[in-house]
Scaffold this motif. Structure first.
Motif, PDB file in Angstrom:
ATOM      1  N   LEU A   1     -11.747  -9.459  11.995  1.00  0.00           N
ATOM      2  CA  LEU A   1     -10.619  -8.534  11.886  1.00  0.00           C
ATOM      3  C   LEU A   1      -9.294  -9.301  11.798  1.00  0.00           C
ATOM      4  CD1 LEU A   1      -9.371  -5.752  11.788  1.00  0.00           C
ATOM      5  CD2 LEU A   1      -9.523  -5.637  14.288  1.00  0.00           C
ATOM      6  N   ASP A   2      -9.157 -10.347  12.619  1.00  0.00           N
ATOM      7  CA  ASP A   2      -7.936 -11.155  12.529  1.00  0.00           C
ATOM      8  C   ASP A   2      -7.773 -11.722  11.117  1.00  0.00           C
ATOM      9  OD1 ASP A   2      -6.738 -11.122  15.142  1.00  0.00           O
ATOM     10  OD2 ASP A   2      -8.437 -12.290  15.860  1.00  0.00           O
ATOM     11  N   LYS A   3      -8.867 -12.220  10.556  1.00  0.00           N
ATOM     12  CA  LYS A   3      -8.804 -12.780   9.199  1.00  0.00           C
ATOM     13  C   LYS A   3      -8.374 -11.720   8.189  1.00  0.00           C
ATOM     14  CE  LYS A   3     -12.314 -16.333   9.864  1.00  0.00           C
ATOM     15  NZ  LYS A   3     -13.637 -16.835   9.444  1.00  0.00           N
ATOM     16  N   ALA A   4      -8.957 -10.535   8.313  1.00  0.00           N
ATOM     17  CA  ALA A   4      -8.631  -9.460   7.367  1.00  0.00           C
ATOM     18  C   ALA A   4      -7.154  -9.069   7.490  1.00  0.00           C
ATOM     19  CB  ALA A   4      -9.529  -8.246   7.623  1.00  0.00           C
ATOM     20  N   ILE A   5      -6.667  -9.017   8.727  1.00  0.00           N
ATOM     21  CA  ILE A   5      -5.255  -8.648   8.946  1.00  0.00           C
ATOM     22  C   ILE A   5      -4.340  -9.710   8.340  1.00  0.00           C
ATOM     23  CG2 ILE A   5      -3.470  -8.428  10.727  1.00  0.00           C
ATOM     24  CD1 ILE A   5      -5.640  -7.092  12.516  1.00  0.00           C
ATOM     25  N   ILE A   6      -4.662 -10.985   8.600  1.00  0.00           N
ATOM     26  CA  ILE A   6      -3.796 -12.060   8.095  1.00  0.00           C
ATOM     27  C   ILE A   6      -3.820 -12.088   6.566  1.00  0.00           C
ATOM     28  CG2 ILE A   6      -3.533 -14.570   7.975  1.00  0.00           C
ATOM     29  CD1 ILE A   6      -4.461 -14.619  10.937  1.00  0.00           C
ATOM     30  N   ASN A   7      -5.004 -11.973   5.988  1.00  0.00           N
ATOM     31  CA  ASN A   7      -5.065 -11.995   4.524  1.00  0.00           C
ATOM     32  C   ASN A   7      -4.314 -10.819   3.909  1.00  0.00           C
ATOM     33  OD1 ASN A   7      -6.472 -14.396   4.384  1.00  0.00           O
ATOM     34  ND2 ASN A   7      -8.483 -13.398   4.402  1.00  0.00           N
ATOM     35  N   ARG A   8      -4.439  -9.658   4.529  1.00  0.00           N
ATOM     36  CA  ARG A   8      -3.730  -8.485   4.009  1.00  0.00           C
ATOM     37  C   ARG A   8      -2.216  -8.626   4.180  1.00  0.00           C
ATOM     38  NH1 ARG A   8      -0.604  -5.842   2.545  1.00  0.00           N
ATOM     39  NH2 ARG A   8      -0.387  -3.589   2.298  1.00  0.00           N
ATOM     40  N   LEU A   9      -1.793  -9.106   5.325  1.00  0.00           N
ATOM     41  CA  LEU A   9      -0.349  -9.106   5.607  1.00  0.00           C
ATOM     42  C   LEU A   9       0.384 -10.323   5.061  1.00  0.00           C
ATOM     43  CD1 LEU A   9      -0.131  -7.333   9.054  1.00  0.00           C
ATOM     44  CD2 LEU A   9       0.608  -6.494   6.821  1.00  0.00           C
ATOM     45  N   GLN A  10      -0.351 -11.312   4.551  1.00  0.00           N
ATOM     46  CA  GLN A  10       0.352 -12.370   3.830  1.00  0.00           C
ATOM     47  C   GLN A  10       0.908 -11.833   2.513  1.00  0.00           C
ATOM     48  OE1 GLN A  10      -0.976 -16.713   3.958  1.00  0.00           O
ATOM     49  NE2 GLN A  10      -2.882 -15.648   4.311  1.00  0.00           N
ATOM     50  N   THR A  11       0.294 -10.770   1.985  1.00  0.00           N
ATOM     51  CA  THR A  11       0.771 -10.247   0.699  1.00  0.00           C
ATOM     52  C   THR A  11       1.937  -9.281   0.873  1.00  0.00           C
ATOM     53  OG1 THR A  11      -0.717  -8.362   0.682  1.00  0.00           O
ATOM     54  CG2 THR A  11      -1.568 -10.416  -0.226  1.00  0.00           C
ATOM     55  N   GLY A  12       2.180  -8.804   2.087  1.00  0.00           N
ATOM     56  CA  GLY A  12       3.384  -8.015   2.275  1.00  0.00           C
ATOM     57  C   GLY A  12       3.162  -6.667   2.925  1.00  0.00           C
ATOM     58  N   LEU A  13       4.089  -6.322   3.813  1.00  0.00           N
ATOM     59  CA  LEU A  13       4.097  -5.018   4.476  1.00  0.00           C
ATOM     60  C   LEU A  13       4.913  -4.065   3.607  1.00  0.00           C
ATOM     61  CD1 LEU A  13       3.372  -3.730   7.356  1.00  0.00           C
ATOM     62  CD2 LEU A  13       5.794  -4.085   7.870  1.00  0.00           C
ATOM     63  N   PRO A  14       4.406  -2.854   3.370  1.00  0.00           N
ATOM     64  CA  PRO A  14       5.199  -1.919   2.554  1.00  0.00           C
ATOM     65  C   PRO A  14       6.482  -1.480   3.265  1.00  0.00           C
ATOM     66  CG  PRO A  14       3.185  -0.859   3.353  1.00  0.00           C
ATOM     67  CD  PRO A  14       3.112  -2.292   3.768  1.00  0.00           C
ATOM     68  N   ILE A  15       7.423  -1.008   2.472  1.00  0.00           N
ATOM     69  CA  ILE A  15       8.650  -0.441   3.029  1.00  0.00           C
ATOM     70  C   ILE A  15       8.533   1.078   2.935  1.00  0.00           C
ATOM     71  CG2 ILE A  15      11.159  -0.289   2.826  1.00  0.00           C
ATOM     72  CD1 ILE A  15      11.129  -3.106   1.588  1.00  0.00           C
ATOM     73  N   CYS A  16       8.184   1.701   4.056  1.00  0.00           N
ATOM     74  CA  CYS A  16       8.017   3.153   4.148  1.00  0.00           C
ATOM     75  C   CYS A  16       8.129   3.489   5.641  1.00  0.00           C
ATOM     76  CB  CYS A  16       6.668   3.578   3.573  1.00  0.00           C
ATOM     77  SG  CYS A  16       5.254   2.887   4.435  1.00  0.00           S
ATOM     78  N   PRO A  17       8.274   4.762   5.978  1.00  0.00           N
ATOM     79  CA  PRO A  17       8.541   5.080   7.392  1.00  0.00           C
ATOM     80  C   PRO A  17       7.488   4.547   8.370  1.00  0.00           C
ATOM     81  CG  PRO A  17       9.078   6.962   6.028  1.00  0.00           C
ATOM     82  CD  PRO A  17       8.414   5.953   5.114  1.00  0.00           C
ATOM     83  N   ALA A  18       6.201   4.593   8.009  1.00  0.00           N
ATOM     84  CA  ALA A  18       5.157   4.131   8.930  1.00  0.00           C
ATOM     85  C   ALA A  18       4.278   3.068   8.246  1.00  0.00           C
ATOM     86  CB  ALA A  18       4.317   5.315   9.401  1.00  0.00           C
ATOM     87  N   PRO A  19       4.840   1.894   8.008  1.00  0.00           N
ATOM     88  CA  PRO A  19       4.127   0.895   7.195  1.00  0.00           C
ATOM     89  C   PRO A  19       2.856   0.353   7.853  1.00  0.00           C
ATOM     90  CG  PRO A  19       6.070  -0.082   8.189  1.00  0.00           C
ATOM     91  CD  PRO A  19       6.154   1.390   8.460  1.00  0.00           C
ATOM     92  N   TYR A  20       2.888   0.210   9.170  1.00  0.00           N
ATOM     93  CA  TYR A  20       1.686  -0.323   9.827  1.00  0.00           C
ATOM     94  C   TYR A  20       0.532   0.669   9.716  1.00  0.00           C
ATOM     95  CZ  TYR A  20       4.922  -3.746  11.869  1.00  0.00           C
ATOM     96  OH  TYR A  20       5.856  -4.719  12.050  1.00  0.00           O
ATOM     97  N   ALA A  21       0.859   1.959   9.744  1.00  0.00           N
ATOM     98  CA  ALA A  21      -0.194   2.980   9.614  1.00  0.00           C
ATOM     99  C   ALA A  21      -0.860   2.871   8.245  1.00  0.00           C
ATOM    100  CB  ALA A  21       0.402   4.373   9.808  1.00  0.00           C
ATOM    101  N   GLN A  22      -0.047   2.624   7.224  1.00  0.00           N
ATOM    102  CA  GLN A  22      -0.603   2.497   5.861  1.00  0.00           C
ATOM    103  C   GLN A  22      -1.558   1.305   5.771  1.00  0.00           C
ATOM    104  OE1 GLN A  22       2.335   2.964   2.716  1.00  0.00           O
ATOM    105  NE2 GLN A  22       1.184   1.550   1.404  1.00  0.00           N
ATOM    106  N   VAL A  23      -1.152   0.165   6.361  1.00  0.00           N
ATOM    107  CA  VAL A  23      -2.015  -1.023   6.337  1.00  0.00           C
ATOM    108  C   VAL A  23      -3.262  -0.795   7.196  1.00  0.00           C
ATOM    109  CG1 VAL A  23      -2.152  -3.455   7.018  1.00  0.00           C
ATOM    110  CG2 VAL A  23      -0.115  -2.597   5.829  1.00  0.00           C
ATOM    111  N   ALA A  24      -3.085  -0.115   8.333  1.00  0.00           N
ATOM    112  CA  ALA A  24      -4.225   0.152   9.223  1.00  0.00           C
ATOM    113  C   ALA A  24      -5.287   0.978   8.501  1.00  0.00           C
ATOM    114  CB  ALA A  24      -3.744   0.858  10.494  1.00  0.00           C
TER     115      ALA A  24
END
Lengths: 158, 147
Positions: free
Chosen positions: B4-27
């Motif tokens: 899970l840590d690997k998946a989170i790091i690989n996903r978040l190296q590409t960028g967090l979206p700019i929207c009201p609840a960005p972590y929810a979108q990535v989750a």
């Protein structure tokens, strides 16, 4: 891109990191007396304008298992460097590739390429592949492996 | 670090979206709860797996400058010189490298002329020669490494 005082406030509030809360842009806005919509609009503009490369995670390479991080440096003909630099940059394992000035006689190298291996052999194979690619166009080269990270904070406005 | 840590790091190296609840979108993309994502991110920062999380600012696009500089530091003075160099807020990264030029650091400054000023100050405070190696051309920058 021209930045105004509010952009600078946003940069100063986020250069150490983005809040880890469900609505981080709202949290940031509240701390600065702005609306979430304005913070998001300004961050989007900075992203589009290249002021922000991306909003994301910066991992410690060593902790990801990349323990063999080599700055490879090459002495190539200045007249050929753009062609050679583009060729080296196209290798999938090269993370950065730049032309930088020589400092003769101490430093004869003008082409820099970073490689990252999980093992020494993997990094050495990458260096060898660059050496083959450059062939006779390279007069000499060295690899400077990093032994320790002394600081890694990213940009800070003073 | 687990899968899970690997998946989170690989996903978040590409960028967090700019929207009201960005972590929810990535989750949602990762198939986990927002709470778990935030908890893991905090752990990754606390443990040093991530050096930072947030916007990565580009000094040159802000009207400032970046440069790479190198010094040959006597081993007996390495810790002292490290403290001097790292005390400058303009020093964004600093690495020890296995070479006679054994300290390599990156400056990120708000104004282009600060590069010369800071390097002169570092040279004066350490008594060592500083080699300035600004980029003359950029062929590639792709910072992401797969976790």
């Amino acid at each position: 891109m021209q930045l105004d005082a509010i952009d600078r406030q946003i940069i100063q509030a986020t250069q150490a990191g983005l809040p880890l809360v469900a609505e981080p842009y709202l949290a940031l806005a509240e701390s600065l007396g702005l609306t979430a919509a304005e913070v998001m609009q300004r961050l989007t503009a900075m992203l589009d304008g290249g002021v922000i490369r991306r909003i994301g995670a910066v991992p410690n390479h060593y902790r990801l298992g990349y323990k063999h991080n080599g700055m490879t440096v090459w002495d190539v003909d200045d007249a050929e460097i753009d062609r050679l630099g583009a060729a080296v940059a196209a290798l999938s394992f090269v993370s950065h590739c730049y032309r930088r000035p020589r400092h003769l006689p101490d430093w004869p190298y003008n082409l820099f390429a970073m490689v990252h291996g999980k093992t020494a052999a993997e990094a050495e194979a990458q260096v060898a592949q660059i050496a083959v690619l450059l062939g006779a166009d390279c007069r000499r080269h060295e690899v400077l492996y990093s032994s320790r990270i002394l600081k890694k904070t990213g940009l800070r406005l003073s | 670090m687990d899968e899970l840590d690997k998946a989170i790091i690989n996903r978040l190296q590409t960028g967090l979206p700019i929207c009201p609840a960005p972590y929810a979108q990535v989750a949602v993309e990762l198939g986990i709860s927002t709470e778990l994502l935030l908890e893991r991110l905090q752990q990754q920062l606390d443990s040093g797996l991530l050096t930072r999380f947030g916007p990565m600012y580009h000094a040159e696009q802000m009207g400032g400058a970046l440069s790479l500089a190198a010094m040959q530091v006597p081993e007996a003075r390495f810790a002292e010189v490290t403290d001097i160099v790292n005390a400058f807020v303009e020093v964004a990264h600093n690495y020890a490298r296995e070479h006679s030029l054994n300290m390599w650091f990156v400056l990120a400054t708000e104004r282009p002329e600060q590069v010369g000023e800071v390097l002169a100050a570092i040279s004066a405070q350490t008594g060592l020669t500083v080699f300035n190696m600004p980029k003359l051309n950029e062929y590639y920058v792709g910072l992401q490494l797969e976790a």
